[in-house]
Design a protein around this motif. Sequence first.
Motif, PDB file in Angstrom:
ATOM      1  N   VAL A   1      -1.693   5.000 -14.342  1.00  0.00           N
ATOM      2  CA  VAL A   1      -0.795   6.166 -14.811  1.00  0.00           C
ATOM      3  C   VAL A   1      -0.442   6.260 -16.135  1.00  0.00           C
ATOM      4  N   ARG A   2      -0.451   7.448 -16.644  1.00  0.00           N
ATOM      5  CA  ARG A   2      -0.097   7.575 -18.111  1.00  0.00           C
ATOM      6  C   ARG A   2       1.334   7.991 -18.674  1.00  0.00           C
ATOM      7  N   PRO A   3       1.614   8.025 -19.898  1.00  0.00           N
ATOM      8  CA  PRO A   3       3.035   8.004 -20.115  1.00  0.00           C
ATOM      9  C   PRO A   3       3.499   9.626 -19.974  1.00  0.00           C
ATOM     10  N   ASP A   4       2.566  10.385 -19.993  1.00  0.00           N
ATOM     11  CA  ASP A   4       2.790  11.943 -19.857  1.00  0.00           C
ATOM     12  C   ASP A   4       2.895  12.512 -18.488  1.00  0.00           C
ATOM     13  N   GLU A   5       2.829  11.389 -17.247  1.00  0.00           N
ATOM     14  CA  GLU A   5       2.244  11.750 -16.136  1.00  0.00           C
ATOM     15  C   GLU A   5       3.534  11.657 -14.936  1.00  0.00           C
ATOM     16  N   THR A   6       3.508  12.536 -13.982  1.00  0.00           N
ATOM     17  CA  THR A   6       4.750  12.633 -13.022  1.00  0.00           C
ATOM     18  C   THR A   6       3.962  12.164 -11.801  1.00  0.00           C
ATOM     19  N   VAL A   7       4.475  11.029 -11.118  1.00  0.00           N
ATOM     20  CA  VAL A   7       4.163  10.160 -10.059  1.00  0.00           C
ATOM     21  C   VAL A   7       4.921  10.439  -8.762  1.00  0.00           C
ATOM     22  N   ILE A   8       4.681  10.655  -7.455  1.00  0.00           N
ATOM     23  CA  ILE A   8       5.385  10.599  -6.398  1.00  0.00           C
ATOM     24  C   ILE A   8       4.977   9.000  -5.645  1.00  0.00           C
ATOM     25  N   GLU A   9       5.823   8.504  -5.501  1.00  0.00           N
ATOM     26  CA  GLU A   9       5.859   7.085  -4.707  1.00  0.00           C
ATOM     27  C   GLU A   9       6.430   7.356  -3.201  1.00  0.00           C
ATOM     28  N   ILE A  10       5.720   7.163  -1.994  1.00  0.00           N
ATOM     29  CA  ILE A  10       6.409   7.422  -0.834  1.00  0.00           C
ATOM     30  C   ILE A  10       6.630   5.940  -0.139  1.00  0.00           C
ATOM     31  N   GLY A  11       7.607   5.831   0.186  1.00  0.00           N
ATOM     32  CA  GLY A  11       7.837   4.559   0.733  1.00  0.00           C
ATOM     33  C   GLY A  11       8.258   3.227  -0.265  1.00  0.00           C
ATOM     34  N   PRO A  12       8.960   3.257  -1.428  1.00  0.00           N
ATOM     35  CA  PRO A  12       8.825   2.206  -2.269  1.00  0.00           C
ATOM     36  C   PRO A  12       9.275   0.648  -1.937  1.00  0.00           C
ATOM     37  N   GLY A  13       9.983   0.741  -0.811  1.00  0.00           N
ATOM     38  CA  GLY A  13      10.523  -0.369  -0.309  1.00  0.00           C
ATOM     39  C   GLY A  13      11.233  -1.360  -0.946  1.00  0.00           C
ATOM     40  N   LEU A  14      10.629  -2.523  -1.289  1.00  0.00           N
ATOM     41  CA  LEU A  14      11.462  -3.677  -2.104  1.00  0.00           C
ATOM     42  C   LEU A  14      10.894  -3.426  -3.722  1.00  0.00           C
ATOM     43  N   GLY A  15       9.919  -2.540  -4.089  1.00  0.00           N
ATOM     44  CA  GLY A  15       9.731  -2.108  -5.130  1.00  0.00           C
ATOM     45  C   GLY A  15       8.491  -2.543  -5.993  1.00  0.00           C
ATOM     46  N   ALA A  16       7.717  -3.253  -4.850  1.00  0.00           N
ATOM     47  CA  ALA A  16       6.343  -4.016  -5.582  1.00  0.00           C
ATOM     48  C   ALA A  16       5.708  -2.968  -6.604  1.00  0.00           C
ATOM     49  N   LEU A  17       5.385  -1.704  -6.331  1.00  0.00           N
ATOM     50  CA  LEU A  17       4.831  -0.819  -7.228  1.00  0.00           C
ATOM     51  C   LEU A  17       5.816  -0.042  -8.060  1.00  0.00           C
ATOM     52  N   THR A  18       6.778  -0.032  -7.445  1.00  0.00           N
ATOM     53  CA  THR A  18       7.840   0.999  -8.219  1.00  0.00           C
ATOM     54  C   THR A  18       8.245   0.630  -9.525  1.00  0.00           C
ATOM     55  N   GLU A  19       8.365  -0.849  -9.831  1.00  0.00           N
ATOM     56  CA  GLU A  19       8.737  -1.367 -11.306  1.00  0.00           C
ATOM     57  C   GLU A  19       7.784  -1.154 -12.152  1.00  0.00           C
ATOM     58  N   ASP A  20       6.176  -1.036 -11.995  1.00  0.00           N
ATOM     59  CA  ASP A  20       5.411  -0.738 -12.961  1.00  0.00           C
ATOM     60  C   ASP A  20       5.203   0.767 -13.115  1.00  0.00           C
TER      61      ASP A  20
ATOM     62  N   LYS B   1       0.272  12.550  -9.694  1.00  0.00           N
ATOM     63  CA  LYS B   1      -0.364  11.778  -8.980  1.00  0.00           C
ATOM     64  C   LYS B   1       0.658  11.022  -7.713  1.00  0.00           C
ATOM     65  N   VAL B   2      -0.234  10.712  -6.807  1.00  0.00           N
ATOM     66  CA  VAL B   2       0.715  10.031  -5.528  1.00  0.00           C
ATOM     67  C   VAL B   2       0.042   8.519  -5.523  1.00  0.00           C
TER      68      VAL B   2
ATOM     69  N   ARG C   1      -1.634  -5.655  -5.771  1.00  0.00           N
ATOM     70  CA  ARG C   1      -0.680  -4.724  -6.509  1.00  0.00           C
ATOM     71  C   ARG C   1      -1.369  -4.155  -7.712  1.00  0.00           C
ATOM     72  N   ASP C   2      -2.033  -5.206  -8.522  1.00  0.00           N
ATOM     73  CA  ASP C   2      -2.602  -4.982  -9.786  1.00  0.00           C
ATOM     74  C   ASP C   2      -3.826  -3.918  -9.567  1.00  0.00           C
ATOM     75  N   LEU C   3      -4.489  -4.182  -8.708  1.00  0.00           N
ATOM     76  CA  LEU C   3      -5.504  -3.396  -8.205  1.00  0.00           C
ATOM     77  C   LEU C   3      -5.262  -1.763  -7.936  1.00  0.00           C
ATOM     78  N   ILE C   4      -4.207  -1.683  -7.416  1.00  0.00           N
ATOM     79  CA  ILE C   4      -3.526  -0.517  -7.007  1.00  0.00           C
ATOM     80  C   ILE C   4      -3.179   0.154  -8.339  1.00  0.00           C
ATOM     81  N   LEU C   5      -2.473  -0.784  -9.011  1.00  0.00           N
ATOM     82  CA  LEU C   5      -1.913  -0.032 -10.517  1.00  0.00           C
ATOM     83  C   LEU C   5      -3.058   0.227 -11.265  1.00  0.00           C
ATOM     84  N   ARG C   6      -4.055  -0.637 -11.362  1.00  0.00           N
ATOM     85  CA  ARG C   6      -5.333  -0.180 -12.105  1.00  0.00           C
ATOM     86  C   ARG C   6      -5.945   1.122 -11.788  1.00  0.00           C
ATOM     87  N   HIS C   7      -6.208   1.147 -10.561  1.00  0.00           N
ATOM     88  CA  HIS C   7      -6.796   2.667 -10.211  1.00  0.00           C
ATOM     89  C   HIS C   7      -5.803   3.754 -10.230  1.00  0.00           C
ATOM     90  N   ALA C   8      -4.614   3.635 -10.175  1.00  0.00           N
ATOM     91  CA  ALA C   8      -3.729   4.597 -10.504  1.00  0.00           C
ATOM     92  C   ALA C   8      -3.853   5.213 -11.855  1.00  0.00           C
TER      93      ALA C   8
END
Length: 269
Positions: A41-60, A112-113, A32-39
């Motif tokens: 995401v900056r405070p001015d950015e728009t992100v699409i998350e497909i399939g958030p599921g139980l929210g593992a990535l969604t929260e951050d 970003k996606v 999870r941390d590796l994905i978020l580090r590569h993503a």
Amino acid sequence: MTLTEVRHLIAELGLRPSKALGQNFLTDQNIRDLILRHADVRPDETVIEIGPGLGALTEDLFKQARRLIAIEKDPRLADYLQQRFPGLELIEGDAVKILSPSTIYHLPSTFKVVSNLPYSISTPILECFVEGTNKPRMMVLTIQREVALRLAATPRHKDYSALTVFTQLYYHVTIVHVVSPHCFYPEPRVDSAIIVLDRRDTRMKLEKNAPFHEIVRIGFNQRRKMLRKLLANYGGVAEGLRVAGVSPTARAEELSIEQWITLANALSR
Ligand code: SAM
């Protein structure tokens, strides 16, 4: 979310993870941390998350992005997420139907996606973003390892395919990590990989009428045949191959992206 937390939550919500929806929830914090580090995401950015599921990535992602658009097909998960993250821009439905070049055209060109994609929709989702006029600046996707190898392949490799060429025309593709089935619950049958697709801003230009997609498709549909023969109908193919600096006997798998562009431009005249 740890394995224990995921199991508890599934039990609490009375869910039975659906194979058809590719419900393999991430349980490994390092991944999870590796994905978020590569993503990144900056405070001015728009992100699409497909399939958030139980929210593992969604929260951050929800905390980090200016705007997060999450698309979840399973109504039980969509309800759960909406309650857990009030204010989250959650769309309940099939991302393949919802996302189209016309629905993403209004997003800022830096969007970003980020997604742990259900395997069954990885190709249509990628095609939608890669072919659209408004392409994400970056995608960080967890997909089947086999598909990742195709996307990142280089010429003369067996995985080098039309999908590789169409994707690399617009994106630098890097496999950053191979992910074991143990990192998910329930465990999928195959390995996954995290890939980063970075939009290329400088690329040789394709001329307006260049038959790029047609010739790449024709070439890879019969990849053992020589392009000179497969593309004979276009006229000027021998000269196009010469200008592209490829042998007159070349097959599709031998051409770099730049050579495909040169050939397509030569055939547009
Ligand atoms: N992001 C979560 C994680 O990392 O744990 C879940 C990932 S799981 C591999 C895939 C998710 O995509 C599931 O929540 C599933 O319900 C959802 N999903 C499946 N097909 C979908 C579709 N066509 N459109 C939107 N969501 C979909």
